[in-house]
Write an enzyme that holds these catalytic residues in place. Sequence first.
Site, PDB file in Angstrom:
ATOM      1  N   LYS A 210     151.131  58.503  -6.091  1.00  0.00           N
ATOM      2  CA  LYS A 210     151.319  57.951  -7.439  1.00  0.00           C
ATOM      3  C   LYS A 210     152.608  58.547  -7.989  1.00  0.00           C
ATOM      4  O   LYS A 210     152.693  59.740  -8.254  1.00  0.00           O
ATOM      5  CB  LYS A 210     150.146  58.279  -8.356  1.00  0.00           C
ATOM      6  N   ARG A 215     157.948  51.610 -13.490  1.00  0.00           N
ATOM      7  CA  ARG A 215     157.468  50.474 -12.705  1.00  0.00           C
ATOM      8  C   ARG A 215     158.500  49.347 -12.751  1.00  0.00           C
ATOM      9  O   ARG A 215     159.009  48.995 -13.818  1.00  0.00           O
ATOM     10  CB  ARG A 215     156.129  50.000 -13.278  1.00  0.00           C
ATOM     11  N   ARG A 230     157.562  46.800 -16.306  1.00  0.00           N
ATOM     12  CA  ARG A 230     156.152  46.393 -16.355  1.00  0.00           C
ATOM     13  C   ARG A 230     155.852  45.544 -17.581  1.00  0.00           C
ATOM     14  O   ARG A 230     154.874  44.799 -17.593  1.00  0.00           O
ATOM     15  CB  ARG A 230     155.227  47.616 -16.316  1.00  0.00           C
ATOM     16  N   GLU A 259     158.439  51.242  -7.930  1.00  0.00           N
ATOM     17  CA  GLU A 259     158.897  52.098  -9.013  1.00  0.00           C
ATOM     18  C   GLU A 259     160.310  52.568  -8.698  1.00  0.00           C
ATOM     19  O   GLU A 259     160.720  52.602  -7.527  1.00  0.00           O
ATOM     20  CB  GLU A 259     157.983  53.325  -9.183  1.00  0.00           C
ATOM     21  N   PHE A 299     155.794  49.393  -3.051  1.00  0.00           N
ATOM     22  CA  PHE A 299     154.442  49.546  -2.525  1.00  0.00           C
ATOM     23  C   PHE A 299     153.677  48.232  -2.399  1.00  0.00           C
ATOM     24  O   PHE A 299     152.531  48.226  -1.953  1.00  0.00           O
ATOM     25  CB  PHE A 299     153.614  50.542  -3.352  1.00  0.00           C
ATOM     26  N   ARG A 374     143.620  45.539 -14.909  1.00  0.00           N
ATOM     27  CA  ARG A 374     143.328  46.889 -14.444  1.00  0.00           C
ATOM     28  C   ARG A 374     142.142  46.768 -13.506  1.00  0.00           C
ATOM     29  O   ARG A 374     140.998  47.005 -13.861  1.00  0.00           O
ATOM     30  CB  ARG A 374     143.034  47.802 -15.634  1.00  0.00           C
ATOM     31  N   LYS A 380     143.301  55.235  -9.595  1.00  0.00           N
ATOM     32  CA  LYS A 380     144.254  56.337  -9.635  1.00  0.00           C
ATOM     33  C   LYS A 380     143.516  57.661  -9.798  1.00  0.00           C
ATOM     34  O   LYS A 380     142.520  57.754 -10.524  1.00  0.00           O
ATOM     35  CB  LYS A 380     145.274  56.140 -10.751  1.00  0.00           C
TER      36      LYS A 380
END
Length: 512
Positions: A210, A215, A230, A259, A299, A374, A380
């Site tokens: 992470k 982002r 984002r 990111e 990612f 989400r 996370k």
Amino acid sequence: MLLSRVADVSREVAAASARSRKIALLAELFREADARDAPIVIPYLAGRLPQGRLGVGWKTLSRPVEPAARPGLTVREVDARLTELGTLSGPGSQAERARVVGELMGAATADEQRFLLGLITGEVRQGALDAVAIEGLAQATGAGAAEVRRAVMLAGSLQAVAEALLADGPPALDRFRLTVGRPVLPMLAQTAASVAEAVGRLGACAVEEKLDGIRVQVHRDGTDVRVYTRTLDEITDRLPEVTSAALGLAGERFVLDGEVLSFDAEGRPRSFQETAGRVGSRVDVATAAESVPVSPVFFDALSVDGHDLLDLPFAERHAELARLVPEPMRVRRTLAAGADDAAPAEDFLAGTLRRGHEGVVVKALDAPYSAGRRGASWLKVKPVHTLDLVVLAVEWGHGRRTGKLSNLHLGARRADGSYAMLGKTFKGMTDAMLAWQTERLQRIAVQDDGWVVTVRPELVVEIAYDGLQRSSRYPAGVTLRFARVVRYREDKRPEEADTVETLLAAHPEVRP
């Protein structure tokens, strides 16, 4: 649509406990709304202003204005006045702001004034309302909720979809497709308490670093590269390194998720604030890129060679990513088979923390990309920092918190026995906690100006936070990131609270 109608529904939605009731209230409102009202009504209901921050201080807002006897303000009239407020700057702007605010408040009823105050100050926050609004839109227009949700994901804007849907009905949803050059809302992660819990919940999964960066979503179509945040703001011109990296990849047409972050000479990530400052820099980008260079780390792949990958399992999307992006530009990861295979994932987390990153994201290998949500298939895991701080003051709430003391001013001890304010928070509070602290803090109040209640520094509160960042607004030169209340510590005296020195020692990367 009248502002009073939106204010009434906002209050009713906040008071309703059942999700079905919230949806019904919003559906009824959307049936009444003009399509042109949707881009205003939806953010208002969620407690947001389309204009963002307006630069209007409490001194201006707190001036009493006689309210209107009857509602007459429309949401479009309010939006126009707030847009006007946001454009004011330079000499004489403070007086002009006061004039515009006075006229707006004078045209509003008492209930509308309270709603407007909450909107402008950010106290009418209903963060989960967008998901409920999607259901309400579907119910109001006869569209499928899943189809509305996907359109919002692909449009990157609930307001745009609502406007089209209210104007043209369900067929309008066909306009919203994944298109290179048009950003989509990113998929987000829920929180798990530990890697073992996350792996146990997801089964076969990837465990990835992470990264504490910014982002980005990178779109390439031939030689044209676009970079979005984002929140879907385009920042291409600020990040020439990312454009160069994208043009260096083998593909000609793709959308990648990742990111950007900056690394120091030892290859460790610099503080979030340094990366954020670089990404936010609009002036002399070449000099900024030389002093604080950033690197993209990808990612996920959302589209490759014109093929929409959103509905593919993550394992297949990652295979496409690996085919396109070389390993040094991909996020580090390991795989876990399930609950019985958590030990390597725990080791990976420990290594990630040693490398200076903030935790891991555990991702189910069979899950599609749920943009804008989400989702429960991304979890996370990161260590939680906590502090025992002293309450220095508290602000009266608005909206559903009207009449309650809400926003806490938090202080750490200095060596001389005084307190340095580190920031504010109104997050993490239950209704019971709000009621308790309203009564308790009034007992130790020393001043109340109608907005901020200053209290004797006697009450200790345990605060969770995600990290520190430098800030010239606060006396210690730092402020807490994402602070939220864990519990009150009446068992602790204020002299047992954490010190500024202890806090800075734990975060040497942001020492002022």
